[in-house]
Every structure is written in structure tokens, then in C-alpha cells.
Design a protein around this motif. Structure first.
Motif, mmCIF file in Angstrom:
data_model
loop_
_atom_site.group_PDB
_atom_site.id
_atom_site.type_symbol
_atom_site.label_atom_id
_atom_site.label_comp_id
_atom_site.label_asym_id
_atom_site.label_seq_id
_atom_site.Cartn_x
_atom_site.Cartn_y
_atom_site.Cartn_z
ATOM 1 N N ASP A 22 0.842 -1.202 0.000
ATOM 2 C CA ASP A 22 0.000 0.000 0.000
ATOM 3 C C ASP A 22 0.878 1.253 0.000
ATOM 4 O OD1 ASP A 22 -1.892 -2.118 1.179
ATOM 5 O OD2 ASP A 22 -3.256 -0.419 0.980
ATOM 6 N N LYS A 27 -3.817 2.331 -3.233
ATOM 7 C CA LYS A 27 -4.885 1.638 -3.976
ATOM 8 C C LYS A 27 -5.572 2.476 -5.027
ATOM 9 C CE LYS A 27 -7.003 3.523 -0.317
ATOM 10 N NZ LYS A 27 -6.567 3.306 1.044
ATOM 11 N N LEU A 30 -4.763 1.424 -8.438
ATOM 12 C CA LEU A 30 -4.963 0.037 -8.869
ATOM 13 C C LEU A 30 -6.113 -0.080 -9.859
ATOM 14 C CD1 LEU A 30 -4.667 -1.955 -5.518
ATOM 15 C CD2 LEU A 30 -2.897 -0.964 -6.943
ATOM 16 N N LYS A 31 -6.749 1.044 -10.135
ATOM 17 C CA LYS A 31 -7.901 0.987 -11.043
ATOM 18 C C LYS A 31 -7.468 0.951 -12.492
ATOM 19 C CE LYS A 31 -10.916 3.365 -7.787
ATOM 20 N NZ LYS A 31 -11.613 4.607 -7.460
ATOM 21 N N THR A 32 -6.193 1.089 -12.743
ATOM 22 C CA THR A 32 -5.711 1.099 -14.110
ATOM 23 C C THR A 32 -5.857 -0.278 -14.758
ATOM 24 O OG1 THR A 32 -3.790 1.410 -15.509
ATOM 25 C CG2 THR A 32 -3.351 0.658 -13.288
ATOM 26 N N ARG A 86 -0.651 -7.164 -5.094
ATOM 27 C CA ARG A 86 -0.705 -6.288 -6.271
ATOM 28 C C ARG A 86 0.626 -6.217 -7.007
ATOM 29 N NH1 ARG A 86 -1.943 -1.085 -2.530
ATOM 30 N NH2 ARG A 86 -3.499 -2.608 -1.888
ATOM 31 N N HIS A 88 1.090 -4.219 -9.197
ATOM 32 C CA HIS A 88 1.273 -2.795 -9.438
ATOM 33 C C HIS A 88 2.490 -2.268 -8.665
ATOM 34 C CE1 HIS A 88 -2.878 -4.053 -9.917
ATOM 35 N NE2 HIS A 88 -3.102 -3.036 -10.716
#
Ligand code: SF4
Lengths: 215, 470
Positions: A22, A27, A30-32, A86, A88
Motif C-alpha cells: 500500500d 490503492k 490500482l484501477k488502471t 498487487r 502494481h
């Protein structure tokens, strides 16, 4: 995947244990649906300050200090990358330009995720890491040379530290190999496993979505 | 030769191929997909012109980004909407079954799959989410993976892995009234630390674990990752088999009988040897409350915020100081004096029916404290929500001034509209109290559902063991 053989670069120290994913990439990013472009948000909460509604770089944060410009090696503390799975996090680190992270220990999932993205997560003993923290603070422009084929970290003062890495991980990094291609070469073995397993445990292979009883 | 651990059995039955250096190609029986960690995996598959190896081994649902109210209106955040729509599109294109946002079976992926019988004992289960460990409660080998690995499983139905060391956490005794699986797992993390399980697969065992319901076992395994272990697991027994029986995707008839017979072997042999063992006494555990920014920063309700001057070393002292500064707490503050602004009851740790019942039992006939701004109750799935409503739990919550929402991850990680404002303090039943986890600047205290509900009523933490029954 980018290959990793020898990297010689500026080192930046991040002196905190248990840096979680995090913190590496919050976060809201993380919508990508892409892998690229996350580098500007790396360590977002520590890296920027809010000033009158706009974000400005936090001058106290290590990556914002001019002496660490062009950094490619992160020096960190124990349990780096703990928390979520993640990917990411390594995407953001790679996008920023990091090629290697040195720490006494890493969280398991993060460690794997780095390897899949051409980043070398490199474990050294705590006292060695301590010593490197010392050196990097004392010497502006401090660089390290990481030789993956030789499994060695070399300081500019010519100290050498051996590090361990699994042979298969090393092989894939050095050659930049795509895991899926390698695995599909074992397609016959996968098929044979499925044939045997579907005899031994047929309930695992009875196509489930056919039935609908509701719960 | 000594016997086998549960982990040995699960591992060995899934080995497809082993390399000379021990790295193993492991077969995956079930992959769970959600909107956040799958788009790049599908994109990779598409770019390489590959097809899923075994389509029916995958199941998808949208959970992280979905709004928890006014769902019929769709998702207002365009970026979140694109991600959820991308999952819908990918599932349609590749033929993968999905419980989309408005499907009644939709829910947090780790609540949904066991509930539907999509997680079965003896399986290997993966998901692009670290709390996949949850499924180990059914006697599975379950662990979280990254997106590149999600793509790998889609394309090959396998994963490269290396066998972990084994650890057994043996819990004797009986949990006291008001003390739950959540308190037990927080106490374990307090003992071994957030890296204590790194490199291990943890089996939870002993009388206190066997006495837990399957829901409680899921709570326990869910937080194995917070102890650093990629997977946690519990042996199969009658509780497991009773739980799975009759679920939508569970086998039936002769297949069911054959499965049950095989599942009865899913336990560690009596003479199995573990690489590490930890013993706990359930009777000694009091309700737990975290005070810092890592789950290992935990004490019990009778305790107080620690003083960094008493830290074991300089690194720990610095960690404690930073945590207290972030949390806005003074050393030596009694836990019971900490006041909360918001309460969150939900997440894959504690949003199953049993959790909601425990919370409702504390709340019945009472009202939230005036100082508490918002109490969110977010069921883990559509079926949990329906069940709770059938039992009238939603009414108990609403009458107490709590909000009753639609299923999803919600304020566990605050990717949707549910979040803390900077400086707000929250009693949460979720699993991570990291900085900013529930919203930038938000302060999270991890507790059990009963403790969260009691904090909502009292306005501060209280010992739910002494909470007056209504
Ligand atoms: S509820 Fe929280 S921990 Fe669980 S899957 Fe959702 S975001 Fe992750």
C-alpha cells in the motif's frame, strides 16, 4: 521481459522495516487496466505533500533528493513488500527505473512479482545491509555494481558480497525468458497430469457451471 | 520415515513436473478472478494470441471497486467503471463464468467461492489477491499470486512454485465467550510478527481450531498472510464436509461419496514433523485491538498503547514512534479510552453470516454513540446479505443507526466511495491497518465483529466479554 545481467547504478536508502505494498503504490492507482505509467505514483503518500490543494514533492523524502537522481537500486529493510499481492508495486518500481532492491528479507508474493518484471530482489544479511546503509549515507553519488551471473554485489571500495538466488530464477532473469512459453513446452506433462487426476479425483473435472441450485 | 503433513499431501497431489533445483510446476484446480488484478493478465493473453487452458477452472466476480449502495445506478467513478466493465468483457470474450456486479451470487471473491462450493477440499486455489489463504480453511492449498502469474495460470493451468517450509500453530483450550477466531489470529500475529510466517505454509490445528465453525476457520486462514505466510490451512473434518454438502457447485451422488472418502485423508499424519511449531492457549486470549500501522502492533483490550522507550531495539523504536505519530496516540493510553469516529463491519476476514450474527447480538436494542459518525455493515456476498435479512439482522443494524450496504470489499481498502477522511479513527473488522489503507490519513484499529459493534455503541473500545447481554 527485460534481461538482467550486470547493473551498476546509484543507490537510494529507504530506512523503514515492513514497507508494505500500500505504501509502494496506494490503492487509488490500482484501477488502471495498464501496466505502464505507475512510476509517478510510487511511494505517493511519502513522496508528495499537499500545499493549497496541489501536490508538491516532499523535500525530505529520499527519492526527491538530487543526490539520488537516476537511482536504479533501492536499499531497504526487512520484510520489504509485505501486504497485498498487487503486481502494481513492482510495475511502479520498474516504471520509476528501479532494477534491483537489496534487503535482508522480502515478503514472498512481492519477491515473485519482482522476478516476473525484470527486477532483482536481492537478499543480504542484516549486518551487511546495515553497513551499506552507513556507506550510502556517508557518500553522495554512492553506487553499487550487481553482477547477477556471478551472484555478487560489489562496492566501489571493492568489497564483494555473495548473494543466493534459485538457479531457475537466475536463469529466467539473465535471459529475460517468458515463463508461459517455457511452461507450454511441458504441455504434454500437463495433459498427462490432467488425465491421471481426472481418474483419481473426477469431481474436480466435472464441469461445474452446468448446475444451478442456488444457496 | 515420518508421516506426511496436510501441506505435503496437498502439494504432492498437484506436482506436474519438478526441475533439478526443486522448482516445481504445480497444477491449479481453481483460479478466482476479480477486476483489479486481472485486466493486464487478459491483455497479455490476447496480445500473445493465447487461449485459456481450461476455461471451467476459472470463475470471476467484481468486488474491490463496486459501490455498496444504489447499484442499479451503476458505478459513477469512470475509472472504476472501466475496470469492472473490462472484467465483464474479458469474461465474455474468453467464455469464463462471472458473477457480475448485479448477480445475486456476487460477493467478495473469498466469501463467494466457498459459499458456492467452488472451493472444494483438496484443491489448489489461486487468485490475484493475497487473502486467497482464506480458502485453506477447507483443507485446500490456497495462495495469492501476482497478475503475471494470473496470466500464467490462465494460459497453462499451472504455476511455478517452490515448496515452503511447514509450520503448525497448535491451539489448546477453549476460546472464552466473546473471544473469536479474529482475536485468535491477531494474537498469533502478535506472537510471531508479520514476517514470522514468511517462507512457511501454516497449518492451524488443535482442539480450539477444531471447535471453530468453518466461517471461523476462514477468518483464521485469511490472516495467515498478515503473519507473512502465503497459505494457511486447516485439516478436513466433519465440520468441513457438512459445510460443503449441498453447495451449488459441490459434487452430488456417487461423485460426492467418492470425494468425501478422499477428503477424509486431508489431515496431517499423527507422526508428521513440522519445520516449526507454535503452541497457543485459547483460554488465555482476550479480545484483541491493534494500536499501530501493522497487524503485529496489537494488544488486548485490557492493555495500553506501548511506550517506544520500551522497544526491543532502535528499529522497533523508530517503527513504534512512526506508528504512534500516524495513529495520533500517546504512549500508555489505555486501549479502552480510545474513541472511534467510524466503524466498519465487513471484508473477507469478517463479513460472513456468523460475523454479522455476532455483531447483531451485541447491538440488539441499542443505538450507536452520538460521537460515532458512521457505521458501515457490508455483507460479504449476496447470499450472506439475503440470509441476514431473512434473520432480521439488517433491521437490528438499521435501528441502531448503522448503515446496511450491498456486498463488496468497501472500506477494507477504500477503492470505492467508502473511506475514512484524514485523521478519522475507525474500528474495523478487516485485516490491514496500514497507513492510508482505509483512506489517506485514516487510522485503523483491527478488531473482531463483536468488538467493532460494541465500540460503535459505546463510542470507544470496550471489553465485549463484560458487555451486558440484551
Ligand atoms: S475484503 Fe479487503 S482484504 Fe478481502 S479481498 Fe477485498 S480488499 Fe482484499
Amino acid at each position: 521481459m527485460q534481461t538482467f545481467t550486470v547493473v551498476e547504478a546509484v543507490v537510494a536508502p529507504l530506512d523503514r522495516p515492513n514497507v508494505d505494498t500500500d505504501a509502494i503504490i496506494p490503492k487509488q492507482f490500482l484501477k488502471t487496466v495498464d501496466r505502464q505509467g505507475l512510476g509517478v505514483h510510487l511511494f505517493e503518500a511519502w513522496r508528495y505533500l499537499e500545499k493549497g490543494g496541489v501536490q508538491v514533492p516532499n523535500p525530505d523524502f529520499v527519492l526527491n533528493q538530487p543526490r539520488f537522481a537516476g537511482v536504479q537500486i533501492l536499499l531497504a529493510r526487512e520484510n520489504f513488500g509485505c501486504g497485498s499481492s498487487r503486481e502494481h508495486a513492482p510495475w511502479a518500481l520498474a516504471d520509476y527505473g528501479f532494477r534491483a532492491i537489496i534487503a535482508p528479507s522480502f515478503a514472498d508474493i512481492f519477491y515473485n512479482n519482482c522476478l516476473k518484471n525484470g527486477i532483482l530482489p536481492l537478499r543480504l544479511a542484516s549486518d551487511v545491509v546495515d553497513h551499506l546503509f552507513h556507506e550510502v549515507r556517508a557518500a553522495p553519488g554512492y553506487r553499487l555494481r550487481i553482477d547477477l551471473p556471478a551472484q555478487e554485489v560489489q562496492t566501489m571500495g571493492d568489497s564483494r558480497y555473495h548473494f543466493a538466488i534459485e538457479a531457475s530464477h537466475k536463469h529466467k532473469l539473465v535471459h529475460g525468458l517468458d515463463d508461459i512459453e517455457l511452461t507450454l513446452a511441458l504441455g504434454d506433462a500437463i495433459g498427462a497430469y490432467e488425465a491421471r487426476r481426472s481418474r483419481e479425483a473426477p469431481w474436480l473435472f466435472s464441469s461445474p457451471p452446468a448446475r444451478r441450485r442456488g444457496v | 520415515m515420518s508421516g506426511k503433513t496436510l501441506y505435503d499431501k496437498l502439494w504432492e497431489s498437484h506436482v506436474v513436473h519438478t526441475e533439478a533445483d526443486g522448482s516445481t510446476l504445480l497444477y491449479i484446480d481453481r483460479q478466482l478472478l476479480h477486476e483489479v488484478t486481472s485486466p493486464q493478465a487478459f491483455a497479455g493473453l490476447r496480445a500473445a494470441g493465447r487461449k485459456p487452458w481450461r476455461i471451467t477452472a476459472n470463475i470471476a466476480t467484481a468486488d474491490h471497486n463496486v459501490p455498496t449502495r444504489d447499484r442499479a445506478a451503476g458505478i459513477s467513478d469512470p475509472v472504476a467503471r472501466l475496470q469492472v466493465e473490462t472484467l465483464d468483457r474479458n469474461c465474455a470474450e474468453f467464455g469464463i463464468e462471472e458473477f457480475a456486479m448485479n448477480d445475486r451470487r456476487q460477493g467478495i471473491v473469498h466469501v463467494m467461492a466457498p459459499e458456492q462450493g467452488l472451493t472444494l477440499p483438496g484443491m489448489t486455489v489461486v487468485c490475484g489477491d493475497s487473502h486467497t489463504a482464506t480458502h485453506g480453511a477447507l483443507g485446500t492449498l490456497a495462495f495469492g499470486i501476482g497478475t503475471t502469474e494470473v496470466e500464467h495460470v490462465l494460459a497453462t493451468q499451472c504455476l511455478w512454485a517452490r515448496k515452503s517450509r511447514s509450520m503448525r500453530v497448535w491451539v489448546d483450550g477453549v476460546l472464552a465467550q466473546g473471544v473469536s477466531a479474529k482475536d485468535l489470529v491477531l494474537a498469533v500475529i502478535g506472537r510471531i510478527g508479520t514476517a514470522g510466517g514468511t517462507g512457511y505454509a501454516i497449518e492451524f490445528a488443535g482442539p480450539a481450531v477444531q471447535a471453530l465453525s468453518l466461517e471461523g476457520r476462514m477468518t483464521l486462514c485469511n490472516m495467515a498472510i498478515e503473519a507473512g505466510a502465503r497459505s494457511g490451512m486447516v485439516a478436513v473434518d466433519e465440520t468441513t464436509i457438512d459445510y460443503v454438502r449441498g453447495r451449488s457447485y459441490a459434487p452430488v451422488g456417487a461423485l460426492w461419496d467418492a470425494a468425501v472418502e478422499a477428503w477424509r485423508d486431508l489431515h496431517s499424519d499423527a507422526d508428521a514433523v513440522f519445520d516449526a511449531e507454535l503452541r497457543m492457549d485459547a483460554g488465555a486470549i482476550a479480545p484483541q485491538v491493534t494500536w499501530g500501522t501493522s497487524p503485529e502492533m496489537v494488544t488486548d483490550i485490557r492493555g495500553q498503547v506501548p511506550d517506544p522507550a520500551q522497544a526491543a531495539d532502535a528499529t522497533q523504536r523508530k517503527g513504534w514512534e512512526e506508528a504512534l505519530a500516524y495513529m495520533g496516540l500517546q504512549p500508555a493510553t489505555p486501549i479502552q479510552e480510545i474513541r472511534v469516529d467510524k466503524v466498519f463491519i465487513g471484508s473477507c476476514t469478517n463479513a460472513r453470516i456468523e460475523d454479522l450474527r455476532a455483531a447483531a447480538a451485541v447491538v440488539r436494542g441499542r443505538h450507536k454513540a452520538a460521537s460515532v459518525r458512521e457505521v458501515l455493515v457490508v455483507p460479504g456476498s449476496g447470499p450472506v446479505k439475503a440470509q441476514a435479512e431473512a434473520e432480521g439482522l439488517d433491521r437490528i443494524f438499521r435501528e441502531a443507526g448503522f448503515e446496511w450496504r450491498d456486498p463488496g470489499c468497501s472500506m477494507c481498502l477504500a477503492m470505492n466511495a467508502d473511506r475514512l477522511e484524514p485523521g478519522e479513527r475507525c474500528a474495523a473488522t478487516s485485516n490491514r491497518n496500514f497507513e492510508g489503507r482505509q483512506g489517506a490519513g485514516g487510522r485503523t484499529h483491527l478488531v473482531s465483529p463483536a468488538m467493532a459493534a460494541a465500540a460503535a455503541i459505546a463510542g470507544h473500545f470496550v471489553d465485549v466479554r463484560h458487555w451486558p447481554a440484551s
